[in-house]
Design a protein around this motif. Sequence first.
Motif, short mmCIF file in Angstrom:
data_model
loop_
_atom_site.label_atom_id
_atom_site.label_comp_id
_atom_site.label_asym_id
_atom_site.label_seq_id
_atom_site.Cartn_x
_atom_site.Cartn_y
_atom_site.Cartn_z
N PRO A 218 -9.57 -6.20 31.64
CA PRO A 218 -10.99 -6.60 31.20
C PRO A 218 -11.42 -7.95 31.64
N LEU A 219 -12.73 -8.04 31.51
CA LEU A 219 -13.39 -9.27 31.87
C LEU A 219 -13.11 -10.74 31.05
N LEU A 220 -13.07 -10.41 29.96
CA LEU A 220 -12.60 -11.52 28.93
C LEU A 220 -10.97 -11.82 29.11
N GLY A 221 -10.98 -13.16 29.37
CA GLY A 221 -9.84 -13.89 29.47
C GLY A 221 -8.98 -13.60 30.93
N ARG A 222 -9.71 -12.85 31.82
CA ARG A 222 -9.30 -12.51 33.21
C ARG A 222 -9.10 -13.71 34.11
N HIS A 223 -9.91 -14.52 34.08
CA HIS A 223 -10.10 -15.58 35.22
C HIS A 223 -9.21 -16.90 34.81
N PRO A 224 -8.43 -17.35 35.66
CA PRO A 224 -8.70 -17.06 37.20
C PRO A 224 -7.54 -15.87 37.56
N MET A 225 -8.17 -15.06 38.56
CA MET A 225 -7.33 -13.97 38.90
C MET A 225 -6.21 -14.59 40.15
N PRO A 226 -5.08 -14.24 39.98
CA PRO A 226 -3.89 -14.63 40.73
C PRO A 226 -4.24 -14.18 42.06
N PRO A 227 -3.69 -14.81 43.12
CA PRO A 227 -3.94 -14.63 44.34
C PRO A 227 -3.08 -13.22 44.69
N GLY A 228 -3.41 -12.37 45.68
CA GLY A 228 -2.98 -11.22 45.94
C GLY A 228 -3.47 -9.98 45.11
N VAL A 229 -4.44 -10.20 44.10
CA VAL A 229 -4.77 -9.18 43.31
C VAL A 229 -6.06 -8.80 43.24
N VAL A 230 -6.78 -7.61 43.27
CA VAL A 230 -8.28 -7.25 43.45
C VAL A 230 -8.41 -6.14 42.23
N ALA A 231 -9.49 -6.69 41.57
CA ALA A 231 -10.07 -5.76 40.55
C ALA A 231 -11.17 -4.72 40.81
N VAL A 232 -10.98 -3.47 40.86
CA VAL A 232 -11.91 -2.53 41.32
C VAL A 232 -12.70 -1.64 40.21
N PRO A 233 -14.15 -1.66 39.91
CA PRO A 233 -14.35 -1.04 38.97
C PRO A 233 -14.36 0.41 38.71
N LEU A 234 -14.08 0.79 37.58
CA LEU A 234 -13.90 2.35 37.50
C LEU A 234 -15.43 3.08 37.27
N LYS A 235 -15.29 4.29 37.87
CA LYS A 235 -16.41 5.25 37.78
C LYS A 235 -16.92 5.52 36.26
N GLN A 236 -15.97 5.36 35.38
CA GLN A 236 -16.22 5.86 34.06
C GLN A 236 -16.81 4.74 33.06
N ARG A 237 -16.67 3.56 33.81
CA ARG A 237 -17.48 2.21 33.34
C ARG A 237 -17.02 1.85 31.98
N VAL A 238 -15.26 1.69 32.05
CA VAL A 238 -14.89 1.59 30.68
C VAL A 238 -15.08 0.13 29.96
N ARG A 239 -15.34 0.17 28.82
CA ARG A 239 -15.52 -1.14 28.18
C ARG A 239 -14.84 -1.30 26.87
N ARG A 240 -14.42 -2.35 26.49
CA ARG A 240 -14.04 -2.87 25.15
C ARG A 240 -15.26 -3.36 24.28
N HIS A 241 -15.15 -3.14 23.03
CA HIS A 241 -16.31 -3.52 22.06
C HIS A 241 -15.56 -4.62 21.28
N VAL A 242 -15.82 -5.88 21.50
CA VAL A 242 -15.30 -7.20 20.77
C VAL A 242 -16.40 -7.45 19.54
N TYR A 243 -15.80 -7.54 18.50
CA TYR A 243 -16.61 -7.91 17.53
C TYR A 243 -15.73 -8.86 16.37
N VAL A 244 -16.43 -9.21 15.37
CA VAL A 244 -15.84 -10.03 14.27
C VAL A 244 -15.81 -9.51 12.99
N VAL A 245 -14.91 -9.59 12.09
CA VAL A 245 -15.08 -9.00 10.80
C VAL A 245 -14.66 -9.87 9.88
N TRP A 246 -15.24 -9.75 8.66
CA TRP A 246 -14.93 -10.74 7.37
C TRP A 246 -15.40 -9.77 6.51
N ARG A 247 -14.86 -10.38 5.21
CA ARG A 247 -15.04 -9.62 3.80
C ARG A 247 -16.49 -9.71 3.40
#
Length: 317
Positions: free
Chosen positions: A247-276
């Motif tokens: 995922p994009l969140l927390g990815r950077h910096p990318m280590p040398p020797g690694v490439v990230a390629v997008p998926l045709k399915q456009r995969v996403r995580r939904h990040v949200y916050v919960v409380w009572r």
Amino acid sequence: MLNLDRLRTLDALARHGSVSGAAEGLHITTSAVSQQLAKLEREVGQRLLAKHGRGVRLTDAGRLLAEHAARILSQVAIAQSDLEAQRGQVAGELRLSAFPTAARGLFPTALAALRAEHPALRLRSCELEPERGIRAVVRGDLDLAVVLDWYNKPMPLPDGLVKASILDDPADVAMPVGHPLAGRDEVDLTEFAEDEWITWGEGEFCHEWLMFTLRSRGIEPILGHRAAETHTQLGLVAAGLGVCVVPLLGRHPMPPGVVAVPLKQRVRRHVYVVWRADADRRPSIRAAVRALRAAGERITGRPEASAAPPASGSPTT
């Protein structure tokens, strides 16, 4: 008159299921839990606990009083929330958690902004996987938890919680630069049927999502290595030991020797916050949601659908 602290102890025992669990949740000793419950038994004139193996269980009277205690404590929380809202001050203590990549990607910016804007607010944060964070909020051990689900696998939420969206987190496939697909503009999951996958720990929500998603595409995944942290997974990818979803969140910096390629399915995580829901009007919670959303906007470059926390008691996605 029933003592609130003792009712809180009984409620903690009912929720955690043991004296040691109640002590941990309340941040007191097991001896203090036993003393509080013994005093409560004397106050009500009935046995609330019975020995059960090496532990204890609630008697019928104990379960009845614990049910009342949960409702009483919820009403107390609502009263405190309403008083804080009337005063309008962001003060007191706020306890929050996030899964590791959100703790690294969101907390430094959001918590620093909260401290600068609201110096009377004491912040206590920790890393917890989404399921544990949600349970801690339900129990009252935390005020807020940053959690996630995936575009094709929602995270079930218990009743009594409110949520607000922080960001949609796009995910690609990370692979070594020498991988045959590394030069592509986008890839399909089915093209990795023969690759080893680097995944999360057994039983973790993200691992279960990956297994579900690959199998739904007709792939029986080849599992090579497991790591909880994104950067550990990327280090293994850099060493040529497999591929992973990044995922994009927390990815950077990318280590040398690694490439990230997008998926045709456009995969996403939904990040949200919960409380009572019974704490929904607390100014400190609403200030924290705003700070987390601002931190998310800095990452994605766009605001969420609503710039303010949701209206009282109104869940959002």
